[in-house]
Write a protein that holds these residues in place. Structure first.
Motif, short mmCIF file in Angstrom:
data_model
loop_
_atom_site.label_atom_id
_atom_site.label_comp_id
_atom_site.label_asym_id
_atom_site.label_seq_id
_atom_site.Cartn_x
_atom_site.Cartn_y
_atom_site.Cartn_z
N GLY A 130 26.69 29.20 38.90
CA GLY A 130 25.40 29.41 39.53
C GLY A 130 24.80 28.13 40.05
N LEU A 131 25.55 27.03 39.98
CA LEU A 131 25.07 25.74 40.47
C LEU A 131 25.21 25.65 41.98
CD1 LEU A 131 26.77 23.49 37.75
CD2 LEU A 131 24.34 24.09 37.89
N ALA A 132 24.55 24.67 42.55
CA ALA A 132 24.61 24.47 43.99
C ALA A 132 26.01 24.05 44.44
CB ALA A 132 23.58 23.44 44.43
N PHE A 133 26.78 23.43 43.55
CA PHE A 133 28.15 23.04 43.86
C PHE A 133 28.97 23.04 42.58
CE2 PHE A 133 25.39 19.31 43.49
CZ PHE A 133 26.02 18.52 42.53
N ASP A 134 30.29 23.13 42.74
CA ASP A 134 31.20 23.28 41.60
C ASP A 134 32.02 22.05 41.31
OD1 ASP A 134 30.43 25.94 41.13
OD2 ASP A 134 31.78 26.65 42.69
N PRO A 193 33.98 19.37 37.42
CA PRO A 193 34.97 18.32 37.72
C PRO A 193 34.38 17.22 38.59
CG PRO A 193 35.88 20.51 38.10
CD PRO A 193 34.41 20.69 37.92
N VAL A 194 34.86 16.01 38.35
CA VAL A 194 34.48 14.85 39.15
C VAL A 194 35.75 14.23 39.71
CG1 VAL A 194 33.52 12.51 39.10
CG2 VAL A 194 32.38 14.37 37.85
N VAL A 195 35.73 13.95 41.01
CA VAL A 195 36.87 13.31 41.67
C VAL A 195 36.37 12.07 42.41
CG1 VAL A 195 38.72 13.56 43.36
CG2 VAL A 195 38.06 15.52 41.94
N LEU A 196 37.00 10.93 42.16
CA LEU A 196 36.70 9.74 42.95
C LEU A 196 37.52 9.80 44.23
CD1 LEU A 196 36.68 6.88 40.26
CD2 LEU A 196 34.77 8.25 41.12
N VAL A 197 36.88 9.58 45.35
CA VAL A 197 37.55 9.61 46.66
C VAL A 197 37.31 8.24 47.30
CG1 VAL A 197 37.85 10.88 48.80
CG2 VAL A 197 36.93 12.05 46.79
N THR A 198 38.34 7.43 47.33
CA THR A 198 38.12 6.04 47.69
C THR A 198 39.19 5.48 48.61
OG1 THR A 198 37.90 3.79 46.76
CG2 THR A 198 39.25 5.35 45.52
N ASN A 199 38.74 4.72 49.61
CA ASN A 199 39.66 3.91 50.41
C ASN A 199 39.91 2.65 49.60
OD1 ASN A 199 39.49 5.83 52.40
ND2 ASN A 199 38.38 4.56 53.86
N VAL A 230 42.35 17.07 50.41
CA VAL A 230 43.12 16.70 49.22
C VAL A 230 42.20 16.63 48.00
CG1 VAL A 230 44.42 14.84 48.11
CG2 VAL A 230 44.92 15.46 50.48
N ALA A 231 41.03 16.01 48.19
CA ALA A 231 40.08 15.85 47.08
C ALA A 231 39.59 17.21 46.58
CB ALA A 231 38.90 14.99 47.52
N ALA A 232 39.29 18.12 47.49
CA ALA A 232 38.83 19.46 47.09
C ALA A 232 39.91 20.18 46.30
CB ALA A 232 38.43 20.27 48.32
N GLU A 233 41.14 20.05 46.74
CA GLU A 233 42.26 20.67 46.02
C GLU A 233 42.38 20.10 44.61
OE1 GLU A 233 45.67 20.07 48.43
OE2 GLU A 233 44.98 21.43 50.02
N ARG A 234 42.24 18.78 44.49
CA ARG A 234 42.32 18.15 43.16
C ARG A 234 41.17 18.63 42.27
NH1 ARG A 234 45.12 13.04 43.74
NH2 ARG A 234 46.91 13.51 45.09
N ALA A 235 40.02 18.86 42.89
CA ALA A 235 38.85 19.31 42.13
C ALA A 235 38.97 20.77 41.72
CB ALA A 235 37.58 19.10 42.94
N GLY A 236 39.84 21.51 42.42
CA GLY A 236 39.98 22.93 42.13
C GLY A 236 38.84 23.76 42.65
N ALA A 237 38.22 23.30 43.74
CA ALA A 237 37.08 24.02 44.32
C ALA A 237 37.22 24.03 45.84
CB ALA A 237 35.77 23.35 43.93
N PRO A 238 36.78 25.11 46.50
CA PRO A 238 36.81 25.11 47.96
C PRO A 238 35.85 24.05 48.50
CG PRO A 238 35.61 27.02 47.13
CD PRO A 238 36.24 26.37 45.94
N GLU A 252 19.29 12.30 42.27
CA GLU A 252 18.71 13.53 42.82
C GLU A 252 19.78 14.57 43.12
OE1 GLU A 252 16.45 12.21 46.15
OE2 GLU A 252 14.97 11.14 44.91
N LEU A 253 20.95 14.11 43.59
CA LEU A 253 22.03 15.03 43.90
C LEU A 253 22.50 15.79 42.67
CD1 LEU A 253 24.30 16.14 45.76
CD2 LEU A 253 25.63 14.10 45.14
N VAL A 254 22.66 15.08 41.56
CA VAL A 254 23.25 15.70 40.36
C VAL A 254 22.21 16.29 39.42
CG1 VAL A 254 25.22 14.14 40.50
CG2 VAL A 254 23.30 13.54 39.00
N ALA A 255 20.93 16.14 39.73
CA ALA A 255 19.88 16.64 38.84
C ALA A 255 20.06 18.10 38.45
CB ALA A 255 18.50 16.41 39.47
N PRO A 256 20.37 19.00 39.40
CA PRO A 256 20.54 20.41 39.01
C PRO A 256 21.69 20.63 38.03
CG PRO A 256 20.20 20.21 41.37
CD PRO A 256 20.45 18.83 40.85
N VAL A 257 22.75 19.83 38.18
CA VAL A 257 23.90 19.95 37.27
C VAL A 257 23.51 19.52 35.87
CG1 VAL A 257 26.25 19.14 36.80
CG2 VAL A 257 25.52 19.56 39.16
#
Length: 211
Positions: free
Chosen positions: A3-7, A109-115, A154-162, A197-202
């Motif tokens: 029920g969160l804004a993002f998974d 899940p948390v995924v670091l996406v870094t150059n 790739v990052a979304a796939e690793r996170a297991g979320a669309p 602010e982004l993660v406050a709802p989580v």
């Protein structure tokens, strides 16, 4: 789907979590009589920066290339010293950002996406960040870098979320815009409060809607 804004939270590393100390590089540039920032600009010029984050350069090769380019402005000895100082610059982690991300990871899940470089794992170990995220999508390992849309997929796939259920945060506006192209909710990071602010709802706190 929760029920969160993002998974899943997809988060940049440098400029959000990790910060480099370039004081010694600045001192050396001033002593050599060149503009502050010259070494950084040289290090990340397209002919060096792109191969670096795509895993085509070792740290030794990168430093040698930086030094060679700098010899147009300073002596070979000064160039080598500047290149070595930049390639081995110390870094620190923003512990407030780290704590926020650790709290978020207890829920989604948390995924670091870094150059990043091929030696990123060693850097994360030194900073005590090996277990910060569920996955690390390192451009030098997957051989694709932001803002190429493929790295977000790739990052979304690793996170297991669309993609449309992923939130992405980065200090680069270009990278944020690219994430939005694949359907992600994305926030341009400028200060810690942007992440908070982004993660406050989580975290069960009150926060504004995603931008």
């Amino acid at each position: 789907m929760s029920g969160l804004a993002f998974d899943a939270l997809l988060c940049d590393l440098d400029g959000v979590i990790r910060f480099f100390d370039l004081d010694e590089v600045t001192r050396l540039e001033q002593a050599a009589g060149i503009a502050v920032g010259t070494t950084m600009a040289t290090a990340f010029a397209a002919e060096r920066g792109r191969p670096l984050v795509l895993g085509r350069l070792t740290r030794t090769q990168w430093a040698a290339s930086i030094a060679e380019a700098l010899t147009a402005q300073v002596s070979a000895r000064q160039a080598a010293t500047l290149a070595r100082a930049f390639a081995h610059a110390p870094s620190r982690a923003d512990q407030q950002a780290v704590e926020l991300i650790r709290r978020v990871r207890r829920t989604i899940p948390v995924v670091l996406v870094t150059n990043a470089t091929v030696w990123l794992d060693d850097d994360l170990g030194r900073l005590g960040l090996t277990d910060l995220a569920d996955h690390v999508v390192n451009s030098s390992r997957v051989r694709v870098a932001k803002p190429d849309l493929e790295i977000y997929q790739v990052a979304a796939e690793r996170a297991g979320a669309p993609a449309h259920r992923c939130a992405f945060v980065d200090d680069s506006r270009t990278n944020v815009d690219a994430a939005r192209q694949v359907g992600m909710s994305a926030v341009h990071y400028r200060r810690l409060s942007d992440l908070r602010e982004l993660v406050a709802p989580v975290l069960g706190e009150v926060g504004p809607s995603l931008m």
